[in-house]
Scaffold this motif. Structure first.
Motif, mmCIF file in Angstrom:
data_model
loop_
_atom_site.group_PDB
_atom_site.id
_atom_site.type_symbol
_atom_site.label_atom_id
_atom_site.label_comp_id
_atom_site.label_asym_id
_atom_site.label_seq_id
_atom_site.Cartn_x
_atom_site.Cartn_y
_atom_site.Cartn_z
ATOM 1 N N ARG A 38 0.804 -0.981 0.204
ATOM 2 C CA ARG A 38 0.065 0.282 -0.206
ATOM 3 C C ARG A 38 0.820 1.298 -0.010
ATOM 4 O O ARG A 38 1.951 1.404 0.690
ATOM 5 C CB ARG A 38 -1.249 0.093 1.012
ATOM 6 N N GLN A 39 0.826 2.482 -0.949
ATOM 7 C CA GLN A 39 0.892 3.783 -0.897
ATOM 8 C C GLN A 39 0.429 4.757 -0.301
ATOM 9 O O GLN A 39 -0.812 4.731 -0.788
ATOM 10 C CB GLN A 39 1.415 3.550 -1.771
ATOM 11 N N ALA A 40 0.334 5.378 0.673
ATOM 12 C CA ALA A 40 -0.063 6.792 0.910
ATOM 13 C C ALA A 40 -0.264 7.604 0.542
ATOM 14 O O ALA A 40 1.529 7.534 0.206
ATOM 15 C CB ALA A 40 -0.378 6.476 2.923
ATOM 16 N N PRO A 41 -0.641 8.564 0.180
ATOM 17 C CA PRO A 41 0.274 10.468 -0.145
ATOM 18 C C PRO A 41 1.352 10.847 0.459
ATOM 19 O O PRO A 41 1.644 10.396 1.562
ATOM 20 C CB PRO A 41 -1.115 10.690 -0.414
ATOM 21 N N GLY A 42 2.253 11.053 -0.103
ATOM 22 C CA GLY A 42 3.427 11.066 0.342
ATOM 23 C C GLY A 42 4.480 9.754 1.308
ATOM 24 O O GLY A 42 5.421 10.481 1.867
ATOM 25 N N LYS A 43 3.813 9.549 0.716
ATOM 26 C CA LYS A 43 4.434 8.177 1.695
ATOM 27 C C LYS A 43 5.289 7.325 0.653
ATOM 28 O O LYS A 43 5.224 7.392 -0.680
ATOM 29 C CB LYS A 43 4.300 7.528 2.625
ATOM 30 N N GLU A 44 6.065 6.030 1.295
ATOM 31 C CA GLU A 44 6.732 5.842 0.330
ATOM 32 C C GLU A 44 5.574 4.690 -0.171
ATOM 33 O O GLU A 44 4.699 4.198 1.558
ATOM 34 C CB GLU A 44 8.119 5.139 0.605
ATOM 35 N N ARG A 45 5.861 2.889 -1.228
ATOM 36 C CA ARG A 45 4.981 1.904 -0.704
ATOM 37 C C ARG A 45 5.271 0.818 0.046
ATOM 38 O O ARG A 45 6.763 0.527 0.779
ATOM 39 C CB ARG A 45 5.115 1.092 -1.748
ATOM 40 N N ASN A 87 -8.481 1.318 9.866
ATOM 41 C CA ASN A 87 -8.711 3.027 10.973
ATOM 42 C C ASN A 87 -8.189 3.494 9.697
ATOM 43 O O ASN A 87 -7.552 3.406 8.865
ATOM 44 C CB ASN A 87 -7.776 2.642 11.994
ATOM 45 N N PRO A 88 -7.880 5.084 10.289
ATOM 46 C CA PRO A 88 -8.138 5.795 9.242
ATOM 47 C C PRO A 88 -6.285 6.027 8.628
ATOM 48 O O PRO A 88 -6.025 6.198 7.747
ATOM 49 C CB PRO A 88 -8.100 7.300 9.889
ATOM 50 N N GLU A 89 -5.342 5.510 9.655
ATOM 51 C CA GLU A 89 -3.538 5.000 8.876
ATOM 52 C C GLU A 89 -3.655 3.971 7.605
ATOM 53 O O GLU A 89 -2.884 4.046 7.519
ATOM 54 C CB GLU A 89 -3.350 4.949 10.344
ATOM 55 N N ASP A 90 -4.846 3.438 7.763
ATOM 56 C CA ASP A 90 -5.371 2.384 6.517
ATOM 57 C C ASP A 90 -5.215 3.181 5.011
ATOM 58 O O ASP A 90 -5.492 2.200 3.808
ATOM 59 C CB ASP A 90 -6.006 1.435 7.148
ATOM 60 N N THR A 91 -6.010 4.040 4.900
ATOM 61 C CA THR A 91 -5.947 4.672 4.025
ATOM 62 C C THR A 91 -4.909 5.022 3.203
ATOM 63 O O THR A 91 -3.746 5.161 3.573
ATOM 64 C CB THR A 91 -7.197 6.484 4.107
ATOM 65 N N ALA A 92 -5.202 4.032 2.027
ATOM 66 C CA ALA A 92 -3.661 3.883 0.904
ATOM 67 C C ALA A 92 -4.180 3.692 -0.375
ATOM 68 O O ALA A 92 -5.407 2.923 -0.407
ATOM 69 C CB ALA A 92 -3.164 3.528 1.341
ATOM 70 N N ALA A 93 -3.609 3.494 -1.296
ATOM 71 C CA ALA A 93 -4.074 2.942 -2.575
ATOM 72 C C ALA A 93 -3.624 1.449 -2.622
ATOM 73 O O ALA A 93 -1.730 1.268 -2.046
ATOM 74 C CB ALA A 93 -3.407 3.634 -3.919
ATOM 75 N N TYR A 94 -3.773 0.652 -2.291
ATOM 76 C CA TYR A 94 -3.443 -0.742 -1.977
ATOM 77 C C TYR A 94 -3.281 -1.344 -3.707
ATOM 78 O O TYR A 94 -3.662 -1.480 -4.168
ATOM 79 C CB TYR A 94 -4.304 -1.658 -1.742
ATOM 80 N N TYR A 95 -1.898 -2.196 -3.939
ATOM 81 C CA TYR A 95 -1.113 -2.436 -4.427
ATOM 82 C C TYR A 95 -0.845 -4.234 -5.062
ATOM 83 O O TYR A 95 -0.606 -4.508 -3.687
ATOM 84 C CB TYR A 95 0.012 -2.089 -5.560
ATOM 85 N N CYS A 96 -1.510 -5.132 -5.468
ATOM 86 C CA CYS A 96 -1.529 -6.263 -5.674
ATOM 87 C C CYS A 96 -0.037 -6.780 -6.788
ATOM 88 O O CYS A 96 -0.123 -6.086 -7.536
ATOM 89 C CB CYS A 96 -2.749 -7.450 -6.107
ATOM 90 N N ALA A 97 0.475 -7.523 -6.014
ATOM 91 C CA ALA A 97 1.756 -7.700 -6.856
ATOM 92 C C ALA A 97 2.162 -9.289 -6.399
ATOM 93 O O ALA A 97 1.887 -10.333 -5.631
ATOM 94 C CB ALA A 97 3.242 -6.802 -5.715
ATOM 95 N N ALA A 98 3.248 -9.442 -7.825
ATOM 96 C CA ALA A 98 3.317 -11.165 -7.568
ATOM 97 C C ALA A 98 4.761 -11.643 -7.914
ATOM 98 O O ALA A 98 5.451 -10.140 -8.915
ATOM 99 C CB ALA A 98 2.921 -12.023 -9.170
ATOM 100 N N THR A 99 5.704 -12.754 -7.294
ATOM 101 C CA THR A 99 7.075 -13.001 -7.768
ATOM 102 C C THR A 99 7.250 -13.657 -8.110
ATOM 103 O O THR A 99 6.739 -14.609 -7.213
ATOM 104 C CB THR A 99 7.876 -12.259 -6.323
ATOM 105 N N TYR A 100 8.251 -14.666 -8.315
ATOM 106 C CA TYR A 100 9.029 -15.297 -8.377
ATOM 107 C C TYR A 100 9.479 -16.184 -7.157
ATOM 108 O O TYR A 100 9.888 -17.361 -7.790
ATOM 109 C CB TYR A 100 9.209 -15.744 -9.785
ATOM 110 N N ARG A 101 10.092 -15.264 -6.593
ATOM 111 C CA ARG A 101 10.359 -16.348 -5.208
ATOM 112 C C ARG A 101 9.012 -17.011 -4.045
ATOM 113 O O ARG A 101 8.136 -16.534 -4.866
ATOM 114 C CB ARG A 101 11.000 -14.860 -4.654
ATOM 115 N N LEU A 102 9.695 -18.199 -3.721
ATOM 116 C CA LEU A 102 8.789 -18.635 -3.546
ATOM 117 C C LEU A 102 7.336 -17.571 -1.993
ATOM 118 O O LEU A 102 6.626 -17.540 -1.793
ATOM 119 C CB LEU A 102 9.624 -20.029 -2.160
#
Length: 123
Positions: A38-45, A87-102
Motif C-alpha cells: 500500500r502507498q499513502a500520499p507522500g509516503k513510500e510503498r 482505521n484512518p491510517e489504513d487509507t492508501a492505494a493498495y497494490y497487488c504484486a507477484a514474485t517468482y520467489r517462494l
C-alpha cells in the motif's frame, strides 16, 4: 508474464471491513507468490501481506497483524485481502504484486504489479 487486476476498494468508516481481490492471469500464475502493498500520499510503498506459491506460508506487516488476513484460491487464480478493524491510517492505494520467489516482503523482489485500488477509511 503475469497480469494482475485488483478490485474491492472503497470508502469505509473506521472499524469497518473491506475485502480486496486480485485476479491473476498468465502462464506462470501457479508459481508466483502474491502479495499486497500500500502507498499513502507522500509516503513510500509499504509491504502489507504475502502468500507463498507453495506451502501455504504467509507474512504480515506488524501494523496489520491480527486485523488483515490474506488468502489464496488457486482454482480461481485469485488472492484476497480481508481487512478488518480498519482505521484512518489504513487509507492508501493498495497494490497487488507477484514474485517468482517462494515468498518475499520487499517491493524490489516483485516482478509484476497491478494498477491499484483505493481504500479510504473515514474517522
Amino acid at each position: 508474464q503475469v497480469q494482475l487486476v485488483e478490485s474491492g476498494g472503497g470508502l469505509v468508516q473506521a472499524g469497518g471491513s473491506l475485502r480486496l481481490s486480485c485476479a491473476a492471469s498468465g502462464r506462470t500464475v501457479s508459481r508466483v507468490a502474491m502479495g499486497w502493498f500500500r502507498q499513502a500520499p507522500g509516503k513510500e510503498r509499504e509491504f502489507v501481506a504475502v502468500f507463498s506459491w507453495s506451502g501455504g506460508m504467509t507474512r504480515y506487516a506488524d501494523s496489520v497483524k491480527g486485523r488483515f488476513s490474506i488468502s489464496r484460491d488457486n482454482a480461481k487464480n485469485t488472492v484476497y485481502l480481508q481487512m478488518n478493524s480498519l482505521n484512518p491510517e489504513d487509507t492508501a492505494a493498495y497494490y497487488c504484486a507477484a514474485t517468482y520467489r517462494l515468498i518475499a516482503v520487499a517491493a524490489g523482489e516483485y516482478n509484476y504489479w497491478g494498477q491499484g485500488t483505493q481504500v479510504t477509511v473515514s474517522s
